[in-house]
Motif scaffolding. Structure first.
Motif, PDB file in Angstrom:
ATOM      1  N   UNK A   1      27.016  22.681  -0.343  1.00 46.98           N
ATOM      2  CA  UNK A   1      26.141  21.979  -1.295  1.00 46.98           C
ATOM      3  C   UNK A   1      24.720  21.968  -0.752  1.00 46.98           C
ATOM      4  N   UNK A   2      23.772  22.329  -1.585  1.00 49.34           N
ATOM      5  CA  UNK A   2      22.370  22.302  -1.198  1.00 49.34           C
ATOM      6  C   UNK A   2      21.879  20.857  -1.226  1.00 49.34           C
ATOM      7  N   UNK A   3      21.347  20.391  -0.118  1.00 46.11           N
ATOM      8  CA  UNK A   3      20.875  19.017  -0.040  1.00 46.11           C
ATOM      9  C   UNK A   3      19.401  18.981   0.341  1.00 46.11           C
ATOM     10  N   UNK A   4      18.683  18.069  -0.259  1.00 48.92           N
ATOM     11  CA  UNK A   4      17.321  17.842   0.178  1.00 48.92           C
ATOM     12  C   UNK A   4      17.344  17.089   1.501  1.00 48.92           C
ATOM     13  N   UNK A   5      16.254  17.208   2.236  1.00 47.66           N
ATOM     14  CA  UNK A   5      16.192  16.527   3.524  1.00 47.66           C
ATOM     15  C   UNK A   5      14.833  15.859   3.710  1.00 47.66           C
ATOM     16  N   UNK A   6      14.828  14.833   4.516  1.00 46.21           N
ATOM     17  CA  UNK A   6      13.612  14.134   4.920  1.00 46.21           C
ATOM     18  C   UNK A   6      13.655  13.998   6.437  1.00 46.21           C
ATOM     19  N   UNK A   7      12.494  14.026   7.065  1.00 44.01           N
ATOM     20  CA  UNK A   7      12.439  13.960   8.524  1.00 44.01           C
ATOM     21  C   UNK A   7      11.728  12.684   8.968  1.00 44.01           C
ATOM     22  N   UNK A   8      12.305  12.050   9.976  1.00 39.60           N
ATOM     23  CA  UNK A   8      11.752  10.827  10.552  1.00 39.60           C
ATOM     24  C   UNK A   8      11.781  10.934  12.072  1.00 39.60           C
ATOM     25  N   UNK A   9      11.035  10.058  12.706  1.00 38.83           N
ATOM     26  CA  UNK A   9      11.169   9.957  14.159  1.00 38.83           C
ATOM     27  C   UNK A   9      12.482   9.274  14.512  1.00 38.83           C
ATOM     28  N   UNK A  10      12.785   8.183  13.803  1.00 39.07           N
ATOM     29  CA  UNK A  10      14.013   7.422  14.077  1.00 39.07           C
ATOM     30  C   UNK A  10      14.655   7.029  12.756  1.00 39.07           C
ATOM     31  N   UNK A  11      15.953   7.272  12.634  1.00 45.79           N
ATOM     32  CA  UNK A  11      16.749   6.779  11.516  1.00 45.79           C
ATOM     33  C   UNK A  11      17.693   5.709  12.051  1.00 45.79           C
ATOM     34  N   UNK A  12      17.752   4.587  11.359  1.00 45.13           N
ATOM     35  CA  UNK A  12      18.600   3.467  11.757  1.00 45.13           C
ATOM     36  C   UNK A  12      19.632   3.235  10.662  1.00 45.13           C
ATOM     37  N   UNK A  13      20.901   3.193  11.030  1.00 44.82           N
ATOM     38  CA  UNK A  13      21.983   2.981  10.067  1.00 44.82           C
ATOM     39  C   UNK A  13      22.393   1.515  10.127  1.00 44.82           C
ATOM     40  N   UNK A  14      22.060   0.777   9.072  1.00 42.48           N
ATOM     41  CA  UNK A  14      22.461  -0.618   8.994  1.00 42.48           C
ATOM     42  C   UNK A  14      21.291  -1.574   9.112  1.00 42.48           C
ATOM     43  N   UNK A  15      21.094  -2.394   8.076  1.00 41.13           N
ATOM     44  CA  UNK A  15      20.003  -3.379   8.065  1.00 41.13           C
ATOM     45  C   UNK A  15      20.543  -4.756   8.414  1.00 41.13           C
ATOM     46  N   UNK A  16      21.274  -4.829   9.516  1.00 40.94           N
ATOM     47  CA  UNK A  16      21.699  -6.101  10.072  1.00 40.94           C
ATOM     48  C   UNK A  16      20.741  -6.523  11.167  1.00 40.94           C
ATOM     49  N   UNK A  17      21.093  -7.555  11.933  1.00 42.19           N
ATOM     50  CA  UNK A  17      20.161  -8.039  12.967  1.00 42.19           C
ATOM     51  C   UNK A  17      19.824  -6.996  14.025  1.00 42.19           C
ATOM     52  N   UNK A  18      20.796  -6.176  14.434  1.00 40.77           N
ATOM     53  CA  UNK A  18      20.507  -5.161  15.452  1.00 40.77           C
ATOM     54  C   UNK A  18      19.589  -4.078  14.905  1.00 40.77           C
ATOM     55  N   UNK A  19      19.918  -3.561  13.719  1.00 42.53           N
ATOM     56  CA  UNK A  19      19.124  -2.485  13.147  1.00 42.53           C
ATOM     57  C   UNK A  19      17.704  -2.909  12.824  1.00 42.53           C
ATOM     58  N   UNK A  20      17.534  -4.083  12.224  1.00 38.73           N
ATOM     59  CA  UNK A  20      16.202  -4.536  11.839  1.00 38.73           C
ATOM     60  C   UNK A  20      15.359  -4.893  13.053  1.00 38.73           C
ATOM     61  N   UNK A  21      15.972  -5.500  14.069  1.00 33.93           N
ATOM     62  CA  UNK A  21      15.199  -5.828  15.271  1.00 33.93           C
ATOM     63  C   UNK A  21      14.796  -4.575  16.032  1.00 33.93           C
ATOM     64  N   UNK A  22      15.641  -3.553  16.020  1.00 34.31           N
ATOM     65  CA  UNK A  22      15.242  -2.292  16.656  1.00 34.31           C
ATOM     66  C   UNK A  22      14.075  -1.662  15.905  1.00 34.31           C
ATOM     67  N   UNK A  23      14.100  -1.741  14.562  1.00 40.92           N
ATOM     68  CA  UNK A  23      13.003  -1.178  13.762  1.00 40.92           C
ATOM     69  C   UNK A  23      11.696  -1.915  14.040  1.00 40.92           C
ATOM     70  N   UNK A  24      11.764  -3.246  14.072  1.00 43.57           N
ATOM     71  CA  UNK A  24      10.557  -4.035  14.328  1.00 43.57           C
ATOM     72  C   UNK A  24      10.006  -3.745  15.721  1.00 43.57           C
ATOM     73  N   UNK A 177      18.982  12.911   6.221  1.00 44.89           N
ATOM     74  CA  UNK A 177      17.888  12.195   6.867  1.00 44.89           C
ATOM     75  C   UNK A 177      17.863  12.621   8.330  1.00 44.89           C
ATOM     76  N   UNK A 178      16.938  13.501   8.649  1.00 40.01           N
ATOM     77  CA  UNK A 178      16.866  14.052  10.000  1.00 40.01           C
ATOM     78  C   UNK A 178      16.023  13.141  10.890  1.00 40.01           C
ATOM     79  N   UNK A 179      16.380  13.099  12.153  1.00 38.49           N
ATOM     80  CA  UNK A 179      15.668  12.217  13.077  1.00 38.49           C
ATOM     81  C   UNK A 179      15.666  12.794  14.477  1.00 38.49           C
TER      82      UNK A 179
END
Length: 548
Positions: A1-24, A177-179
């Motif tokens: 399947x052909x998929x579009x992609x986006x590139x980031x420095x960091x991708x975080x899976x999960x918007x819980x306390x660990x994921x959001x605090x790592x992002x901040x 989502x590439x990282x």
């Protein structure tokens, strides 16, 4: 399947306390260094906080480090004003333990009774203000690997796939989502984390298997005269005669109390129903006298990783790292995992930022272990390393006595290491050898049935989609689990997902009501054959907890 992609420095899976605090923390470091970072958080819930369920009495230690002014802006909840700990002797009687006879880790002065769902919503706002992109309603369905085998990001789930696996009208393929680095912060028993542990043998050198509990929570509105703002009540003993664990009753804000029961998933009797144990718990006078004339407004359940330091896997691998309850950083001696998840996320962010500063990508973070072992997080987990194993080995009375002496007199540093080698799923004994348990019918006042409970969890899934509860062998439930254990999935699931039904020919079949699933992961953990694999449903599905 052909998929579009986006590139980031960091991708975080999960918007819980660990994921959001790592992002901040990543963005704070980038701003201090005048460096531009592209950070993305994907969250399977319909909104940030929709899938967050926690007791929760929260230690502010990590928040004070990350966002020192949080008390002025965040939904901090109710400050703890008093602690009470009881042993419930039976269905009527209880004994209050004096503070000197309880581990000091159970004392909560300086902590807050807080909705972690609302706190995560606020943390998401802080992250977005710093430039983090957050995508709720997008489930990370697969790990994306680079050609060299390193983790290179994630693939989000396809949207608009029918139950037959064929695309429907409006089908939208998932994106890659590439990282340079990916942080997995899915929470307890994350389905991608489970795959990564197998792929990179992250559990190879752990002292013991991870251990789990199922935690229930209900929010009740109660009359003002029964409300004691800031009171924290913990209980042990009844109704858990066939399992270990304990209950809680937290007096939060606005004439609300949060009541719950935590049941260790190493129980042996397949007739035990965790949901019904919780419903029975609320009838004890200690609890019922607070709930009487009140109204239940929300319900939920979630698995808890409670093995502690001795169960921690290796957290790093090429291109990725585990954070928070994905790894199992909960401090069970405190019954708290939010502040430890937050600190874990912050440590992960600091290690990744150092690697990005050196223009590295998709390699293994080399300094994380040293950073972790030099932190207060490691010190906390080390001091509580024996807490759960001792309770399992010696029982609540002798184990509790040891833990009180260890924590109060020796600060958790007695020179002994207790290891619990038994896997939770392997503990069940044949149903014919264990006593039946007769649970009373719910009265609709204090106790309720599963379906009415699921209803107030606001759980919803698109019905015409592939079942996200995958059986490796469809014959095992009826041919193996039913004759041996009376198919315990009928009881350990807190949402009525699994039923044994009999068609006109009288032959039993397992029916999976996946629309009811509240994403607790208990089936993935407790199934004795390890035959159930929980995978993410279509993004946005599942519970929608308003204030959990």
């Amino acid at each position: 399947m052909e998929r579009e992609s986006m590139e980031f420095d960091v991708v975080i899976v999960g918007a819980g306390p660990a994921g959001l605090c790592s992002a901040i923390r990543l963005m704070q470091l980038a701003q201090a260094d005048n460096k531009e970072l592209m950070v993305c958080v994907v969250e399977k819930g319909s909104e940030v906080g929709a899938h967050i369920l926690s007791g929760a009495v929260v230690s502010p230690r990590a928040l004070d480090e990350l966002l020192p002014n949080w008390r002025d802006e965040a939904p901090r909840g109710q400050a703890v004003t008093a602690d009470e700990i009881y042993l419930l002797k039976d269905a009527e009687n209880s004994w209050q333990a004096p503070p000197a006879l309880t581990p000091h880790t159970m004392h909560n002065q300086g902590n807050y009774i807080m909705s972690m769902g609302n706190m995560c919503r606020w943390l998401a706002q802080q992250a977005e203000a710093l430039g983090v992109e957050i995508f709720p309603g997008f489930a990370a369905a697969e790990v994306f690997y680079n050609d060299d085998g390193a983790v290179g990001g994630v693939i989000t789930g396809d949207m608009g796939v029918g139950a037959d696996g064929e695309p429907k009208d409006g089908f939208m393929p998932g994106m890659i989502l590439k990282a340079k680095y990916t942080i997995f912060a899915e929470g307890c028993r994350g389905h991608l984390g489970k795959q990564l542990m197998a792929q990179f043998e992250l559990n190879k050198n752990t002292a013991q298997p991870q251990h789990y509990a199922i935690g229930f929570k209900e929010i009740w509105d109660i009359p003002a005269e029964q409300h004691q703002p800031g009171l924290v009540v913990h209980t042990g003993g009844w109704p858990l005669t066939d399992a270990s664990g304990g209950g809680y009753l937290y007096h939060a804000e606005d004439n609300q109390v949060w009541v719950g029961l935590i049941i260790d998933l190493n129980y042996r009797n397949p007739h035990l129903s965790p949901f019904d144990e919780f419903q029975r718990y609320k009838h004890h006078p200690l609890i019922a006298n607070t709930l009487k004339n009140g109204k239940r407004v929300s319900y939920g359940a979630r698995a808890i990783a409670k093995g502690g330091l001795n169960s921690l896997p290796k957290m790093t691998m090429p291109g990725a790292i585990l954070a928070g309850c994905e790894a199992g950083t909960l401090n069970f001696s405190k019954i708290k995992g939010n502040h430890t998840a937050m600190k874990s996320g912050m440590l992960v962010a600091e290690s990744i930022f150092t690697a990005l500063q050196a223009n590295r990508a998709n390699d293994e973070i080399s300094d994380f272990d040293d950073k972790f072992k030099a932190s207060w997080l490691y010190d906390e987990l080390y001091r509580s390393r024996n807490f759960g194993a001792v309770m399992h080995k010696f029982g609540s009375k002798l184990g509790g006595a040891y833990n009180t002496i260890d924590q109060n007199l020796f600060g958790g540093k007695l020179p002994f290491n207790f290891i619990d080698l038994g896997s939770d799923h392997a503990q069940l004994i044949a149903a014919r050898q264990m006593p039946q348990i007769a649970y009373p019918k719910p009265d609709g006042v204090l106790s309720f049935d599963k379906l009415s409970s699921v209803y107030i969890s606001n759980t919803n899934h698109e019905e015409d989609q592939p079942c996200h509860l995958r059986l490796q062998d469809s014959l095992i439930p009826v041919q193996q689990n039913l004759p041996e254990y009376d198919e315990p999935a009928q009881r350990y699931c807190p949402a009525g997902v699994y039923e044994i039904i009999r068609e006109n020919d009288g032959q039993p079949q397992l029916q999976i009501n996946s629309q009811n699933c509240i994403h607790c992961k208990t089936c993935d953990i407790k199934d004795p054959a390890q035959n159930i694999n929980w995978v993410v449903p279509e993004g946005g599905g599942g519970p929608n907890y308003p204030n959990m």
